[in-house]
Enzyme design. Structure first.
Site: not given
Ligand code: CNA
Length: 244
Positions: A32, A104, A120, A194
């Protein structure tokens, strides 16, 4: 592999992993909040993603919700990366007891993890809002089952809703309780990928009472000072070393 990380893992017998969207970016699912993240995608509707993926918006305008959801939140080709594989491996070795995820996408289970708390929900599960009938992801993506873009129940014609926690919705108590129990019993908590800004999920790490908190994130995050070890590198590369 980072020497300290290796040592902590070797000495731990009850590891819990708490992760977010950054765990799946190496599977080509955007997160995100990074530069390439979903929140930076140009908005087709002039509305924030938080608004579109909220409960009230789903009820008022399910067609626009599904247009956004199907185009931005579903990645059917995505496969587990080394981070997912390494966590499943640690569980198999009986070192890791649970994965708590904000994701998710179902990739932890696809990698073989068994004890996964999906705070979630999951795009892989969907239910009719009227009769509760279960549908998989394929069903809701198939336009044959939709009116406009809205998937409809084949039994009663009701609207099918993803089992994903939308803004304005509460988290499942059962899932939270399981996650809290696992985190509070852990000797090591690995927090990875995260930004720890989405509550109440992010607050769960406060239940950790164990010895070592490890943070693995591409960017620095505000919780860094509480950790025994901070690694600012891609998590798939870091945890993938456990598979060698
Ligand atoms: P976020 O807020 O987007 O944070 C992601 C974090 O991960 C950031 O701090 C990035 O710097 C870090 N990051 C990105 N790529 C890497 C990597 N390869 N290695 C290490 N660190 C990395 O996402 P959060 O999960 O903290 O926020 C929660 C939301 C996002 C939840 O409600 C999820 O459901 C939601 N979400 C989920 C997905 C999924 O299911 N794959 C995708 C996008 C958002």
């Amino acid at each position: 592999m980072d020497k300290k990380l290796k040592q902590i893992i070797e000495e731990s017998t009850n590891i819990v992993f708490f992760g977010g969207a950054g765990v799946s970016t190496e599977s080509n699912i955007p997160d995100f909040r990074s530069e390439q993240g979903l929140y930076n995608a140009r908005q087709k509707y002039g509305l924030s993603p938080e608004r579109i993926i909220s409960h009230s918006f789903f009820i008022d305008d399910p067609e626009t919700f599904y247009d956004y959801y199907k185009n931005n939140m579903i990645y059917r080709e995505a496969r587990p990366n080394k981070a997912h594989m390494a966590l499943a491996f640690l569980e198999k070795k009986k070192k890791l007891k649970a994965v708590v995820t904000q994701n998710i996408d179902g990739l932890h289970q696809m990698a073989g993890s068994k004890n996964v708390f999906e705070l979630h929900g999951s795009v892989l599960r969907n239910n009719c809002m009227d009769c509760g009938e279960f549908y998989d992801l394929e069903y809701i993506m198939d336009s044959e089952n939709c009116k406009g873009r809205i998937p409809k129940c084949r039994k009663c014609g009701g609207t099918v809703k993803p089992d994903v926690v939308l803004y304005e919705e509460g988290l499942s108590e059962e899932v939270i309780n399981g996650a809290v129990m696992a985190i509070s019993k852990a000797d090591t908590l690995i927090v990875g990928g995260t930004s720890l800004v989405v509550y109440p999920a992010a607050g769960l790490i406060n239940y950790f009472r164990g010895k070592d908190l490890i943070l693995i994130n591409k960017q620095r995050i505000s919780h860094d000072r509480n950790a025994s070890l901070v690694i600012n590198q891609p998590i798939g590369e870091v945890l993938g070393e456990l598979l060698l």
